[in-house]
Motif scaffolding. Sequence first.
Motif, PDB file in Angstrom:
ATOM      1  N   GLU A  17      36.993  45.980  37.209  1.00  0.00           N
ATOM      2  CA  GLU A  17      36.909  47.167  38.072  1.00  0.00           C
ATOM      3  C   GLU A  17      35.455  47.600  38.257  1.00  0.00           C
ATOM      4  O   GLU A  17      35.003  47.824  39.381  1.00  0.00           O
ATOM      5  CB  GLU A  17      37.724  48.316  37.476  1.00  0.00           C
ATOM      6  N   SER A  18      34.692  47.672  37.156  1.00  0.00           N
ATOM      7  CA  SER A  18      33.327  48.213  37.239  1.00  0.00           C
ATOM      8  C   SER A  18      32.337  47.260  37.904  1.00  0.00           C
ATOM      9  O   SER A  18      31.241  47.678  38.259  1.00  0.00           O
ATOM     10  CB  SER A  18      32.826  48.553  35.834  1.00  0.00           C
ATOM     11  N   THR A  19      32.671  45.975  38.055  1.00  0.00           N
ATOM     12  CA  THR A  19      31.716  45.049  38.683  1.00  0.00           C
ATOM     13  C   THR A  19      32.249  44.563  40.035  1.00  0.00           C
ATOM     14  O   THR A  19      31.638  43.707  40.662  1.00  0.00           O
ATOM     15  CB  THR A  19      31.476  43.809  37.784  1.00  0.00           C
ATOM     16  N   SER A  20      33.389  45.098  40.452  1.00  0.00           N
ATOM     17  CA  SER A  20      34.048  44.529  41.640  1.00  0.00           C
ATOM     18  C   SER A  20      33.390  44.966  42.945  1.00  0.00           C
ATOM     19  O   SER A  20      32.709  45.993  43.014  1.00  0.00           O
ATOM     20  CB  SER A  20      35.513  44.929  41.647  1.00  0.00           C
ATOM     21  N   GLU A  21      33.570  44.166  43.959  1.00  0.00           N
ATOM     22  CA  GLU A  21      33.142  44.496  45.319  1.00  0.00           C
ATOM     23  C   GLU A  21      34.319  44.212  46.238  1.00  0.00           C
ATOM     24  O   GLU A  21      35.177  43.386  45.905  1.00  0.00           O
ATOM     25  CB  GLU A  21      31.928  43.635  45.718  1.00  0.00           C
ATOM     26  N   THR A  22      34.316  44.850  47.381  1.00  0.00           N
ATOM     27  CA  THR A  22      35.409  44.635  48.333  1.00  0.00           C
ATOM     28  C   THR A  22      35.488  43.145  48.652  1.00  0.00           C
ATOM     29  O   THR A  22      34.467  42.506  48.858  1.00  0.00           O
ATOM     30  CB  THR A  22      35.121  45.407  49.646  1.00  0.00           C
ATOM     31  N   GLY A  23      36.704  42.649  48.669  1.00  0.00           N
ATOM     32  CA  GLY A  23      36.887  41.240  49.024  1.00  0.00           C
ATOM     33  C   GLY A  23      37.054  40.323  47.829  1.00  0.00           C
ATOM     34  O   GLY A  23      37.423  39.163  47.988  1.00  0.00           O
ATOM     35  N   ASP A  24      36.793  40.845  46.605  1.00  0.00           N
ATOM     36  CA  ASP A  24      37.011  40.002  45.419  1.00  0.00           C
ATOM     37  C   ASP A  24      38.500  39.644  45.329  1.00  0.00           C
ATOM     38  O   ASP A  24      39.368  40.488  45.578  1.00  0.00           O
ATOM     39  CB  ASP A  24      36.602  40.744  44.130  1.00  0.00           C
ATOM     40  N   GLN A  25      38.774  38.411  44.954  1.00  0.00           N
ATOM     41  CA  GLN A  25      40.161  37.951  44.956  1.00  0.00           C
ATOM     42  C   GLN A  25      40.961  38.475  43.757  1.00  0.00           C
ATOM     43  O   GLN A  25      42.146  38.732  43.869  1.00  0.00           O
ATOM     44  CB  GLN A  25      40.209  36.409  44.978  1.00  0.00           C
ATOM     45  N   ILE A  26      40.316  38.577  42.601  1.00  0.00           N
ATOM     46  CA  ILE A  26      41.027  39.087  41.415  1.00  0.00           C
ATOM     47  C   ILE A  26      40.166  40.167  40.759  1.00  0.00           C
ATOM     48  O   ILE A  26      39.001  39.922  40.439  1.00  0.00           O
ATOM     49  CB  ILE A  26      41.293  37.951  40.387  1.00  0.00           C
ATOM     50  N   VAL A  27      40.737  41.354  40.583  1.00  0.00           N
ATOM     51  CA  VAL A  27      40.000  42.424  39.894  1.00  0.00           C
ATOM     52  C   VAL A  27      40.755  42.761  38.597  1.00  0.00           C
ATOM     53  O   VAL A  27      41.922  43.135  38.623  1.00  0.00           O
ATOM     54  CB  VAL A  27      39.850  43.674  40.790  1.00  0.00           C
TER      55      VAL A  27
ATOM     56  N   VAL B 165      43.094  35.207  31.205  1.00  0.00           N
ATOM     57  CA  VAL B 165      44.532  35.210  31.550  1.00  0.00           C
ATOM     58  C   VAL B 165      44.780  34.666  32.972  1.00  0.00           C
ATOM     59  O   VAL B 165      45.583  33.733  33.143  1.00  0.00           O
ATOM     60  CB  VAL B 165      45.157  36.613  31.333  1.00  0.00           C
ATOM     61  N   PRO B 166      44.090  35.188  33.996  1.00  0.00           N
ATOM     62  CA  PRO B 166      44.305  34.575  35.326  1.00  0.00           C
ATOM     63  C   PRO B 166      43.874  33.106  35.379  1.00  0.00           C
ATOM     64  O   PRO B 166      44.447  32.337  36.154  1.00  0.00           O
ATOM     65  CB  PRO B 166      43.457  35.429  36.273  1.00  0.00           C
ATOM     66  N   MET B 167      42.919  32.725  34.542  1.00  0.00           N
ATOM     67  CA  MET B 167      42.491  31.311  34.516  1.00  0.00           C
ATOM     68  C   MET B 167      43.611  30.423  33.964  1.00  0.00           C
ATOM     69  O   MET B 167      43.864  29.333  34.459  1.00  0.00           O
ATOM     70  CB  MET B 167      41.240  31.145  33.648  1.00  0.00           C
ATOM     71  N   GLN B 168      44.284  30.925  32.929  1.00  0.00           N
ATOM     72  CA  GLN B 168      45.427  30.176  32.366  1.00  0.00           C
ATOM     73  C   GLN B 168      46.533  30.066  33.411  1.00  0.00           C
ATOM     74  O   GLN B 168      47.128  28.994  33.602  1.00  0.00           O
ATOM     75  CB  GLN B 168      45.971  30.922  31.137  1.00  0.00           C
ATOM     76  N   LEU B 169      46.776  31.182  34.107  1.00  0.00           N
ATOM     77  CA  LEU B 169      47.847  31.164  35.116  1.00  0.00           C
ATOM     78  C   LEU B 169      47.477  30.271  36.303  1.00  0.00           C
ATOM     79  O   LEU B 169      48.329  29.586  36.862  1.00  0.00           O
ATOM     80  CB  LEU B 169      48.142  32.592  35.589  1.00  0.00           C
TER      81      LEU B 169
END
Length: 357
Positions: free
Chosen positions: A302-312, A327-331
């Motif tokens: 959340e704190s490093t995100s920018e609009t358009g990032d695919q996973i926050v 976790v998303p990498m495993q998935l």
Amino acid sequence: EKGTYPHYMLKEIDEQPAVMRKIIMEYQDENDNIKLDEDVRHAVQQSDRIYIIACGTSYHAGLVGKQMIETMAKIPTEVHIASEFSYNMPLLSERPLFIFISQSGETADSRAVLVQIKSMGHRSLTITNVPGSTLSREADHTLLLHAGPEIAVASTKAYTAQIAVLALLAVDAAKVKGIKLDFNPIQELGIVANAMETLVDQKDVIEKIARDYLAVTRSCFFIGRGIDYYVCQEAALKLKEISYIQAEGFAGGELKHGTIALIEEGTPVIAIATQAHVNGSIRSNVKETVARGAHACIVSMESTSETGDQIVLPEVHEYLTPLVSVVPMQLLAYYAALHRDCDVDKPRNLAKSVTVE
Ligand code: M6R
């Protein structure tokens, strides 16, 4: 038993929030302090340098562990691939402590190092999921992961459990040394458990990304800086292992030193960007790859995100971001393997524990 799950791997990914809570329970005393055997505490305090020995995913957990032990407890720490250790043995300090990280506790390469360093008279601690395993029996001390049996060949919940236990060890060592930390690991691991829960509930999002980026590609690159680079190495191993896609984790800053030559039109580049202090630089690395045709996917917090990032990712303490970014990498690896009709739980050419050197 895998119950209603199609694969053990998916079940084990889903179990991670519960494993974090179990670790909190097992390692917390009545006064909310960390519960550790006095002799483990003593072994850490006595040592002037820690040598972490492991293979594969456990090695990747060790890299994160090194970072936490050095940052919090200020004990110099090295991480070594077990199979390389005897050829590339570092100069040892006067009072080394060897920490063996092994889910199974049966890995022959790690055991060979244990035999070697014991014969030299050095102390050892095994961090394992399996009580009574060879590495646990033969080392001086053991810390258990409490992750429950891990059946899928691809290690998932053991990795996050290893990092959680290493965090507790690091904090405990810092406390004993009188180092003041602005970090309550029990509380922070609770936050991690909740964040993991949110992520495992977003499987449809990850499945779609796996389809868009990984269904037909020949290769995939993971890029990150600092602690994110370590998670990139783990993400790449997971993807290679079960989907047979050629994948590598690269340090963002190294791209221009050679790797960027590999980028072609449509090459998937998955960037992990959870750390504020490198956010700008990793994002410019992504732009460099996109300018050469890469199909980029950004995973931020959340704190490093920018609009358009695919996973926050939900926010967690900066020391513990690998526990959620993995976790998303495993998935992703799981769904990529499914889309490509691979045997998720029993990938070709691999065994769950590698009991030969
Ligand atoms: O049981 P261990 O943790 O010692 O196993 C080490 C590696 O063989 C293991 O992590 C391997 O890399 C996994 N299959 C990766 O998912």
